[in-house]
Design an enzyme around this catalytic site. Structure first.
Site, PDB file in Angstrom:
ATOM      1  N   GLU A  85       0.773  -1.237  -0.005  1.00 19.82           N
ATOM      2  CA  GLU A  85       0.134   0.071   0.088  1.00 19.82           C
ATOM      3  C   GLU A  85       0.650   1.175  -0.032  1.00 19.82           C
ATOM      4  O   GLU A  85       0.693   2.234  -0.930  1.00 19.82           O
ATOM      5  CB  GLU A  85      -0.918   0.059   1.217  1.00 19.82           C
ATOM      6  CG  GLU A  85      -2.247   0.837   1.312  1.00 19.82           C
ATOM      7  CD  GLU A  85      -3.029   0.635   2.439  1.00 19.82           C
ATOM      8  OE1 GLU A  85      -2.589  -0.266   3.049  1.00 19.82           O
ATOM      9  OE2 GLU A  85      -4.022   1.583   2.469  1.00 19.82           O
TER      10      GLU A  85
HETATM   11  N1  LIG Z   1      -9.042   7.933  -4.027  1.00 21.36           N
HETATM   12  C1  LIG Z   1      -8.975   8.103  -2.928  1.00 21.36           C
HETATM   13  C2  LIG Z   1      -9.125   7.269  -1.769  1.00 21.36           C
HETATM   14  C3  LIG Z   1      -9.226   7.869  -0.320  1.00 21.36           C
HETATM   15  N2  LIG Z   1      -9.055   8.863  -0.128  1.00 21.36           N
HETATM   16  C4  LIG Z   1      -9.157   9.397   1.170  1.00 21.36           C
HETATM   17  O1  LIG Z   1      -8.546   8.329   2.214  1.00 21.36           O
HETATM   18  C5  LIG Z   1      -9.366   8.629   3.507  1.00 21.36           C
HETATM   19  C6  LIG Z   1     -10.273   7.170   3.742  1.00 21.36           C
HETATM   20  O2  LIG Z   1      -9.272   6.070   3.789  1.00 21.36           O
HETATM   21  P1  LIG Z   1      -9.811   4.815   3.432  1.00 21.36           P
HETATM   22  O3  LIG Z   1     -11.131   4.705   3.445  1.00 21.36           O
HETATM   23  O4  LIG Z   1      -8.961   4.418   2.166  1.00 21.36           O
HETATM   24  O5  LIG Z   1      -8.885   3.673   4.550  1.00 21.36           O
HETATM   25  P2  LIG Z   1      -7.979   2.975   4.828  1.00 21.36           P
HETATM   26  O6  LIG Z   1      -8.433   1.489   4.289  1.00 21.36           O
HETATM   27  O7  LIG Z   1      -6.820   3.254   3.660  1.00 21.36           O
HETATM   28  O8  LIG Z   1      -7.422   2.639   6.283  1.00 21.36           O
HETATM   29  C7  LIG Z   1     -10.333   9.547   3.274  1.00 21.36           C
HETATM   30  O9  LIG Z   1      -9.696  10.735   3.696  1.00 21.36           O
HETATM   31  C8  LIG Z   1     -10.519   9.851   1.832  1.00 21.36           C
HETATM   32  O10 LIG Z   1     -10.905  11.069   1.312  1.00 21.36           O
HETATM   33  C9  LIG Z   1      -8.944   9.766  -1.054  1.00 21.36           C
HETATM   34  O11 LIG Z   1      -8.417  10.944  -0.771  1.00 21.36           O
HETATM   35  N3  LIG Z   1      -8.844   9.556  -2.347  1.00 21.36           N
HETATM   36 CA   LIG Z   2      -6.598   4.060   1.668  1.00 24.36          CA
END
Ligand SMILES: Nc1ccn([C@@H]2O[C@H](COP(=O)(O)OP(=O)(O)O)[C@@H](O)[C@H]2O)c(=O)n1
Ligand SMILES: [Ca+2]
EC number: 3.6.1.6
Length: 404
Positions: free
Chosen positions: A150
Protein backbone atom coordinates in the site's frame (compact mmCIF):
# COMPACT_ATOMS: atom_id res chain seq x y z
CA UNK A 1 -10.99 8.76 -26.67
CA UNK A 2 -12.27 6.31 -29.19
CA UNK A 3 -14.33 9.13 -30.67
CA UNK A 4 -11.25 10.97 -31.74
CA UNK A 5 -9.85 7.90 -33.42
CA UNK A 6 -13.05 7.37 -35.32
CA UNK A 7 -13.10 10.93 -36.40
CA UNK A 8 -9.73 10.40 -38.07
CA UNK A 9 -10.69 7.07 -39.52
CA UNK A 10 -13.57 8.63 -41.39
CA UNK A 11 -11.18 10.98 -43.16
CA UNK A 12 -8.35 8.55 -43.83
CA UNK A 13 -8.43 4.90 -44.86
CA UNK A 14 -7.26 2.74 -41.93
CA UNK A 15 -3.57 2.37 -42.84
CA UNK A 16 -2.94 5.94 -43.85
CA UNK A 17 -4.37 7.58 -40.79
CA UNK A 18 -1.42 9.91 -40.10
CA UNK A 19 -1.39 10.30 -36.34
CA UNK A 20 -3.13 7.28 -34.97
CA UNK A 21 -1.71 4.72 -37.40
CA UNK A 22 -0.01 2.68 -34.70
CA UNK A 23 -1.73 4.19 -31.71
CA UNK A 24 -3.14 1.61 -29.38
CA UNK A 25 -5.46 2.52 -26.54
CA UNK A 26 -5.95 0.24 -23.59
CA UNK A 27 -7.52 0.32 -20.16
CA UNK A 28 -6.96 -0.95 -16.63
CA UNK A 29 -9.58 -1.08 -13.89
CA UNK A 30 -8.46 -0.94 -10.25
CA UNK A 31 -10.80 -0.99 -7.24
CA UNK A 32 -9.70 0.46 -3.92
CA UNK A 33 -11.76 -1.21 -1.19
CA UNK A 34 -10.85 1.15 1.65
CA UNK A 35 -12.15 1.11 5.20
CA UNK A 36 -14.43 4.11 4.63
CA UNK A 37 -15.40 3.68 0.98
CA UNK A 38 -14.99 1.73 -2.24
CA UNK A 39 -13.56 3.46 -5.31
CA UNK A 40 -13.11 2.58 -8.95
CA UNK A 41 -10.23 3.94 -11.03
CA UNK A 42 -10.47 3.38 -14.78
CA UNK A 43 -7.13 4.30 -16.35
CA UNK A 44 -6.66 4.93 -20.06
CA UNK A 45 -3.26 4.37 -21.66
CA UNK A 46 -2.12 5.21 -25.16
CA UNK A 47 0.74 3.47 -26.88
CA UNK A 48 1.91 5.64 -29.74
CA UNK A 49 4.47 3.18 -31.09
CA UNK A 50 5.65 -0.26 -30.02
CA UNK A 51 9.14 1.01 -29.12
CA UNK A 52 8.13 3.49 -26.45
CA UNK A 53 6.32 3.06 -23.17
CA UNK A 54 2.63 3.78 -23.24
CA UNK A 55 1.42 7.05 -21.82
CA UNK A 56 -1.14 7.46 -19.11
CA UNK A 57 -3.88 9.46 -20.79
CA UNK A 58 -6.54 9.83 -18.16
CA UNK A 59 -8.55 8.46 -15.30
CA UNK A 60 -12.21 8.03 -14.57
CA UNK A 61 -12.85 7.98 -10.84
CA UNK A 62 -15.96 7.26 -8.79
CA UNK A 63 -16.57 6.28 -5.19
CA UNK A 64 -19.27 4.97 -2.89
CA UNK A 65 -19.68 4.90 0.87
CA UNK A 66 -19.55 3.00 3.15
CA UNK A 67 -16.66 0.62 2.55
CA UNK A 68 -16.93 -3.15 2.12
CA UNK A 69 -16.20 -3.83 5.79
CA UNK A 70 -19.50 -2.15 6.72
CA UNK A 71 -21.18 -5.12 4.95
CA UNK A 72 -19.36 -7.68 7.09
CA UNK A 73 -22.65 -9.46 7.76
CA UNK A 74 -24.22 -8.94 4.30
CA UNK A 75 -21.51 -9.84 1.79
CA UNK A 76 -23.93 -9.87 -1.18
CA UNK A 77 -24.87 -6.28 -0.45
CA UNK A 78 -21.21 -5.35 -0.31
CA UNK A 79 -20.63 -6.96 -3.69
CA UNK A 80 -23.61 -5.05 -5.08
CA UNK A 81 -21.89 -1.76 -4.25
CA UNK A 82 -18.91 -2.97 -6.28
CA UNK A 83 -21.19 -3.98 -9.16
CA UNK A 84 -22.71 -0.52 -9.36
CA UNK A 85 -19.23 0.96 -9.81
CA UNK A 86 -18.23 -1.72 -12.31
CA UNK A 87 -21.22 -0.78 -14.46
CA UNK A 88 -19.47 2.55 -15.02
CA UNK A 89 -16.57 0.72 -16.62
CA UNK A 90 -18.97 -0.97 -19.05
CA UNK A 91 -19.86 2.50 -20.31
CA UNK A 92 -16.31 3.85 -20.23
CA UNK A 93 -14.45 1.05 -22.00
CA UNK A 94 -15.30 0.35 -25.68
CA UNK A 95 -16.91 -3.11 -26.02
CA UNK A 96 -14.19 -4.55 -28.27
CA UNK A 97 -11.65 -3.97 -25.46
CA UNK A 98 -13.68 -5.45 -22.57
CA UNK A 99 -12.06 -8.86 -22.83
CA UNK A 100 -8.57 -7.35 -22.78
CA UNK A 101 -9.19 -4.98 -19.88
CA UNK A 102 -8.13 -6.40 -16.51
CA UNK A 103 -10.22 -5.71 -13.41
CA UNK A 104 -8.73 -6.04 -9.94
CA UNK A 105 -9.86 -5.15 -6.41
CA UNK A 106 -7.52 -4.68 -3.51
CA UNK A 107 -8.85 -4.22 -0.01
CA UNK A 108 -6.95 -2.39 2.71
CA UNK A 109 -7.19 -1.96 6.46
CA UNK A 110 -10.98 -2.28 6.85
CA UNK A 111 -10.89 -5.89 5.69
CA UNK A 112 -7.60 -6.59 7.46
CA UNK A 113 -9.42 -5.89 10.72
CA UNK A 114 -12.34 -8.26 10.04
CA UNK A 115 -12.28 -11.94 10.90
CA UNK A 116 -10.78 -14.12 8.19
CA UNK A 117 -14.16 -15.72 7.58
CA UNK A 118 -16.10 -12.47 7.10
CA UNK A 119 -13.40 -10.96 4.93
CA UNK A 120 -13.27 -14.05 2.70
CA UNK A 121 -17.06 -14.06 2.30
CA UNK A 122 -16.94 -10.48 1.03
CA UNK A 123 -14.04 -11.17 -1.31
CA UNK A 124 -15.65 -14.22 -2.85
CA UNK A 125 -18.93 -12.36 -3.50
CA UNK A 126 -16.94 -9.65 -5.26
CA UNK A 127 -15.04 -12.26 -7.26
CA UNK A 128 -18.38 -13.56 -8.50
CA UNK A 129 -19.37 -10.08 -9.68
CA UNK A 130 -16.08 -9.86 -11.59
CA UNK A 131 -16.51 -13.32 -13.14
CA UNK A 132 -19.94 -12.31 -14.39
CA UNK A 133 -18.56 -9.14 -16.01
CA UNK A 134 -17.16 -9.04 -19.57
CA UNK A 135 -13.71 -7.97 -18.35
CA UNK A 136 -10.46 -9.87 -18.01
CA UNK A 137 -10.30 -11.36 -14.51
CA UNK A 138 -6.68 -12.24 -13.66
CA UNK A 139 -5.77 -14.81 -11.06
CA UNK A 140 -5.84 -13.32 -7.58
CA UNK A 141 -7.98 -10.45 -8.84
CA UNK A 142 -9.73 -9.92 -5.49
CA UNK A 143 -7.57 -9.82 -2.40
CA UNK A 144 -6.47 -8.04 0.74
CA UNK A 145 -3.36 -6.06 -0.06
CA UNK A 146 -0.29 -6.33 2.08
CA UNK A 147 0.30 -3.09 4.00
CA UNK A 148 3.84 -2.69 2.69
CA UNK A 149 2.52 -2.67 -0.89
CA UNK A 150 0.00 0.00 0.00
CA UNK A 151 2.83 2.37 0.90
CA UNK A 152 5.13 1.39 -1.95
CA UNK A 153 2.44 1.68 -4.62
CA UNK A 154 1.34 5.11 -3.39
CA UNK A 155 4.98 6.20 -3.44
CA UNK A 156 5.28 4.93 -7.05
CA UNK A 157 2.12 6.84 -8.01
CA UNK A 158 3.21 10.16 -6.53
CA UNK A 159 6.75 9.97 -7.85
CA UNK A 160 5.57 8.86 -11.28
CA UNK A 161 3.04 11.70 -11.48
CA UNK A 162 5.61 14.27 -10.38
CA UNK A 163 8.09 12.99 -12.97
CA UNK A 164 10.66 11.65 -10.51
CA UNK A 165 10.85 8.13 -11.91
CA UNK A 166 12.08 9.09 -15.34
CA UNK A 167 15.21 10.86 -16.53
CA UNK A 168 18.49 11.43 -14.75
CA UNK A 169 17.88 13.66 -11.79
CA UNK A 170 15.58 11.70 -9.62
CA UNK A 171 14.63 13.57 -6.47
CA UNK A 172 12.00 11.29 -5.12
CA UNK A 173 9.63 12.44 -2.40
CA UNK A 174 8.35 10.53 0.59
CA UNK A 175 4.63 9.88 1.05
CA UNK A 176 2.26 9.94 4.02
CA UNK A 177 -1.14 8.29 3.71
CA UNK A 178 -3.67 8.54 6.52
CA UNK A 179 -6.59 6.19 5.94
CA UNK A 180 -9.54 5.35 8.15
CA UNK A 181 -8.01 2.25 9.70
CA UNK A 182 -4.30 2.35 8.86
CA UNK A 183 -1.57 4.84 8.04
CA UNK A 184 1.48 4.48 5.82
CA UNK A 185 4.85 6.19 5.62
CA UNK A 186 7.17 5.54 2.66
CA UNK A 187 10.41 7.11 1.42
CA UNK A 188 13.65 6.30 -0.36
CA UNK A 189 16.41 6.39 2.29
CA UNK A 190 19.41 8.51 1.39
CA UNK A 191 21.52 7.68 4.43
CA UNK A 192 23.25 4.41 5.19
CA UNK A 193 22.20 4.95 8.82
CA UNK A 194 18.54 4.55 7.95
CA UNK A 195 19.16 1.23 6.25
CA UNK A 196 21.14 0.01 9.24
CA UNK A 197 18.81 1.23 11.96
CA UNK A 198 15.45 0.25 10.49
CA UNK A 199 13.75 -3.03 11.36
CA UNK A 200 14.25 -5.34 8.37
CA UNK A 201 10.55 -5.61 7.61
CA UNK A 202 10.45 -1.82 7.10
CA UNK A 203 12.75 -2.10 4.07
CA UNK A 204 11.55 -3.52 0.76
CA UNK A 205 13.09 -3.70 -2.68
CA UNK A 206 10.72 -2.99 -5.49
CA UNK A 207 11.19 -3.10 -9.23
CA UNK A 208 9.38 -0.70 -11.52
CA UNK A 209 10.13 0.86 -14.91
CA UNK A 210 13.43 -1.05 -15.11
CA UNK A 211 14.77 0.35 -11.85
CA UNK A 212 15.03 -1.19 -8.40
CA UNK A 213 14.07 0.95 -5.45
CA UNK A 214 14.96 0.02 -1.90
CA UNK A 215 12.27 1.75 0.08
CA UNK A 216 11.50 2.34 3.71
CA UNK A 217 7.80 1.65 4.21
CA UNK A 218 5.43 0.67 6.95
CA UNK A 219 1.69 0.41 7.39
CA UNK A 220 0.46 0.88 10.95
CA UNK A 221 -2.78 -1.01 11.34
CA UNK A 222 -5.15 0.64 13.82
CA UNK A 223 -3.52 4.06 13.37
CA UNK A 224 -5.86 5.36 10.67
CA UNK A 225 -7.91 8.39 11.67
CA UNK A 226 -11.09 6.53 12.54
CA UNK A 227 -9.36 3.68 14.32
CA UNK A 228 -7.46 6.33 16.30
CA UNK A 229 -10.78 7.88 17.39
CA UNK A 230 -11.79 4.55 18.87
CA UNK A 231 -8.38 4.07 20.47
CA UNK A 232 -8.58 7.55 22.02
CA UNK A 233 -12.05 6.79 23.35
CA UNK A 234 -10.76 3.50 24.74
CA UNK A 235 -13.30 1.65 22.60
CA UNK A 236 -10.86 -0.38 20.50
CA UNK A 237 -10.48 -4.11 21.18
CA UNK A 238 -13.11 -4.20 23.86
CA UNK A 239 -16.50 -5.88 23.96
CA UNK A 240 -17.65 -3.19 26.32
CA UNK A 241 -20.49 -1.12 24.80
CA UNK A 242 -20.61 1.61 27.43
CA UNK A 243 -20.63 5.34 26.67
CA UNK A 244 -17.06 6.42 25.84
CA UNK A 245 -16.13 9.96 26.81
CA UNK A 246 -13.30 12.25 25.77
CA UNK A 247 -11.98 15.75 26.45
CA UNK A 248 -11.56 16.07 22.68
CA UNK A 249 -15.33 16.19 22.16
CA UNK A 250 -17.88 18.98 22.79
CA UNK A 251 -18.96 18.86 26.48
CA UNK A 252 -22.65 18.24 25.92
CA UNK A 253 -22.31 15.80 23.06
CA UNK A 254 -23.82 12.31 23.22
CA UNK A 255 -24.09 10.34 20.03
CA UNK A 256 -23.65 7.05 18.18
CA UNK A 257 -21.15 6.04 15.57
CA UNK A 258 -20.91 3.02 13.26
CA UNK A 259 -17.52 1.74 12.19
CA UNK A 260 -16.54 -1.64 10.74
CA UNK A 261 -20.05 -2.93 11.36
CA UNK A 262 -19.99 -2.09 15.10
CA UNK A 263 -22.04 0.59 16.89
CA UNK A 264 -20.30 2.82 19.44
CA UNK A 265 -21.74 5.38 21.88
CA UNK A 266 -19.58 8.37 22.65
CA UNK A 267 -19.77 11.77 24.25
CA UNK A 268 -18.00 14.76 25.80
CA UNK A 269 -16.65 15.20 29.32
CA UNK A 270 -19.84 16.68 30.78
CA UNK A 271 -18.25 17.81 34.03
CA UNK A 272 -14.55 17.40 33.34
CA UNK A 273 -12.04 19.19 31.19
CA UNK A 274 -12.16 19.81 27.47
CA UNK A 275 -9.78 21.55 25.08
CA UNK A 276 -6.46 21.06 23.36
CA UNK A 277 -4.28 20.34 26.41
CA UNK A 278 -6.23 17.46 27.94
CA UNK A 279 -7.08 16.21 24.48
CA UNK A 280 -3.43 16.11 23.44
CA UNK A 281 -2.59 14.05 26.55
CA UNK A 282 -5.36 11.59 25.70
CA UNK A 283 -4.25 11.24 22.10
CA UNK A 284 -0.59 10.97 23.10
CA UNK A 285 -1.35 7.70 24.86
CA UNK A 286 -2.38 6.27 21.52
CA UNK A 287 0.81 7.19 19.62
CA UNK A 288 3.67 7.71 22.08
CA UNK A 289 6.41 5.12 21.61
CA UNK A 290 4.29 3.08 19.20
CA UNK A 291 5.97 4.06 15.92
CA UNK A 292 9.46 3.74 14.51
CA UNK A 293 11.16 7.12 14.09
CA UNK A 294 13.76 7.20 11.33
CA UNK A 295 16.16 10.09 11.99
CA UNK A 296 16.51 11.14 8.38
CA UNK A 297 12.89 12.19 7.90
CA UNK A 298 12.99 14.91 10.54
CA UNK A 299 14.11 17.60 8.16
CA UNK A 300 12.81 16.36 4.82
CA UNK A 301 9.52 17.24 3.17
CA UNK A 302 6.75 14.78 2.39
CA UNK A 303 3.71 14.45 0.17
CA UNK A 304 0.64 13.91 2.34
CA UNK A 305 -2.85 12.96 1.21
CA UNK A 306 -6.11 11.25 2.27
CA UNK A 307 -7.18 12.41 5.76
CA UNK A 308 -4.24 14.79 6.09
CA UNK A 309 -5.66 16.52 3.04
CA UNK A 310 -9.31 16.30 4.03
CA UNK A 311 -8.85 17.73 7.53
CA UNK A 312 -6.57 20.50 6.27
CA UNK A 313 -9.18 21.40 3.64
CA UNK A 314 -12.07 21.19 6.15
CA UNK A 315 -10.39 23.84 8.31
CA UNK A 316 -9.26 26.08 5.44
CA UNK A 317 -5.58 25.37 6.01
CA UNK A 318 -5.51 24.57 2.29
CA UNK A 319 -7.81 25.13 -0.65
CA UNK A 320 -9.99 22.09 -1.29
CA UNK A 321 -9.28 22.05 -5.02
CA UNK A 322 -5.67 23.25 -5.11
CA UNK A 323 -4.17 21.67 -2.00
CA UNK A 324 -1.10 23.47 -0.69
CA UNK A 325 2.05 23.39 1.40
CA UNK A 326 1.90 23.33 5.20
CA UNK A 327 4.26 22.94 8.10
CA UNK A 328 3.59 20.38 10.80
CA UNK A 329 3.00 23.24 13.26
CA UNK A 330 0.05 24.49 11.16
CA UNK A 331 -1.89 21.38 12.17
CA UNK A 332 -1.08 22.07 15.82
CA UNK A 333 -2.12 25.70 15.56
CA UNK A 334 -5.43 24.68 13.99
CA UNK A 335 -5.97 21.91 16.55
CA UNK A 336 -5.61 24.46 19.36
CA UNK A 337 -7.97 26.87 17.65
CA UNK A 338 -10.65 24.21 17.17
CA UNK A 339 -10.28 22.40 20.52
CA UNK A 340 -10.27 25.60 22.58
CA UNK A 341 -13.34 26.95 20.77
CA UNK A 342 -15.43 23.85 20.27
CA UNK A 343 -18.75 25.70 20.24
CA UNK A 344 -17.59 27.79 17.31
CA UNK A 345 -16.87 24.67 15.28
CA UNK A 346 -19.88 22.69 16.41
CA UNK A 347 -21.48 22.76 12.97
CA UNK A 348 -18.50 20.78 11.65
CA UNK A 349 -17.84 17.18 12.67
CA UNK A 350 -17.83 16.72 16.47
CA UNK A 351 -14.54 14.86 15.94
CA UNK A 352 -12.73 17.80 14.32
CA UNK A 353 -10.76 18.63 17.47
CA UNK A 354 -9.81 15.01 18.09
CA UNK A 355 -8.84 14.45 14.45
CA UNK A 356 -6.57 17.51 14.23
CA UNK A 357 -5.01 16.72 17.57
CA UNK A 358 -4.36 13.15 16.48
CA UNK A 359 -2.76 14.30 13.23
CA UNK A 360 -0.52 16.66 15.23
CA UNK A 361 0.50 13.95 17.69
CA UNK A 362 1.00 11.36 14.97
CA UNK A 363 3.33 13.63 13.00
CA UNK A 364 5.30 14.99 15.98
CA UNK A 365 5.35 12.24 18.58
CA UNK A 366 4.60 9.30 16.30
CA UNK A 367 6.91 9.77 13.34
CA UNK A 368 9.11 12.39 15.02
CA UNK A 369 8.73 15.19 12.47
CA UNK A 370 9.91 18.68 13.35
CA UNK A 371 7.50 21.58 13.75
CA UNK A 372 8.81 23.07 10.52
CA UNK A 373 8.72 19.90 8.39
CA UNK A 374 7.02 20.73 5.10
CA UNK A 375 4.01 18.77 3.95
CA UNK A 376 2.85 19.03 0.35
CA UNK A 377 -0.87 18.29 0.45
CA UNK A 378 -2.16 16.90 -2.82
CA UNK A 379 -5.25 15.08 -3.99
CA UNK A 380 -4.49 15.06 -7.70
CA UNK A 381 -1.47 15.64 -9.90
CA UNK A 382 -2.24 16.45 -13.55
CA UNK A 383 -5.83 15.50 -12.81
CA UNK A 384 -4.91 11.97 -11.65
CA UNK A 385 -5.69 10.85 -8.08
CA UNK A 386 -2.65 10.42 -5.84
CA UNK A 387 -3.63 6.93 -4.79
CA UNK A 388 -1.81 3.58 -4.59
CA UNK A 389 -4.20 2.37 -7.30
CA UNK A 390 -2.13 3.80 -10.16
CA UNK A 391 1.06 2.09 -8.94
CA UNK A 392 -0.97 -1.10 -8.55
CA UNK A 393 -2.23 -0.78 -12.13
CA UNK A 394 1.31 -0.36 -13.50
CA UNK A 395 2.30 -3.47 -11.57
CA UNK A 396 -0.73 -5.35 -12.88
CA UNK A 397 -0.11 -4.43 -16.53
CA UNK A 398 3.52 -5.39 -16.12
CA UNK A 399 2.67 -8.79 -14.64
CA UNK A 400 0.13 -9.50 -17.38
CA UNK A 401 2.71 -8.63 -20.00
CA UNK A 402 0.40 -5.94 -21.34
CA UNK A 403 3.12 -3.34 -20.89
CA UNK A 404 5.44 -1.49 -18.46
N1 LIG B 1 -8.92 7.91 -4.03
C1 LIG B 1 -8.95 8.25 -2.74
C2 LIG B 1 -9.20 7.28 -1.74
C3 LIG B 1 -9.25 7.69 -0.42
N2 LIG B 1 -9.05 8.97 -0.08
C4 LIG B 1 -9.11 9.41 1.31
O1 LIG B 1 -8.66 8.39 2.19
C5 LIG B 1 -9.33 8.52 3.43
C6 LIG B 1 -10.03 7.25 3.79
O2 LIG B 1 -9.16 6.19 3.81
P1 LIG B 1 -9.65 4.73 3.42
O3 LIG B 1 -11.13 4.61 3.41
O4 LIG B 1 -8.97 4.37 2.13
O5 LIG B 1 -9.11 3.87 4.64
P2 LIG B 1 -7.94 2.78 4.71
O6 LIG B 1 -8.53 1.48 4.28
O7 LIG B 1 -6.86 3.26 3.77
O8 LIG B 1 -7.50 2.79 6.13
C7 LIG B 1 -10.31 9.66 3.27
O9 LIG B 1 -9.68 10.83 3.73
C8 LIG B 1 -10.51 9.73 1.78
O10 LIG B 1 -10.90 11.02 1.37
C9 LIG B 1 -8.77 9.88 -1.07
O11 LIG B 1 -8.55 11.05 -0.76
N3 LIG B 1 -8.74 9.52 -2.38
CA1 LIG C 1 -6.73 4.10 1.63
Amino acid sequence: HSNREMWFQDLFPPNTCPINAKTKTFYGIMFDAGSTGTRIHIYTFVQKSPEILPELEGEIFESVKPGLSAYADQPEKGAESVKRLLDMAIDAVPPHLWKKTPVVLKATAGLRLLSEEKAQALLSEVKEVFEESPFLVPEDSVSIMDGSYEGILAWITVNFLTGQLSGQNQHTVGTLDLGGASTQITFLPRFEETLKESPTDFLTSFEMFNSTYKLYTHSYLGFGLKAARLATLGALNTEDRQMFRSSCLPKQLEAEWHFGGVKYRYGGNKEGETGFKPCYLEVLKVVKGKLHQPDEIRGSSFYAFSYYYDRAADTNLIDYEQGGVLEVRDFERKAKEVCDNMERFSSASPFLCMDLTYITALLKEGFGFRDNTLLQLTKKVNNIETSWTLGATFHLLQSLGITY
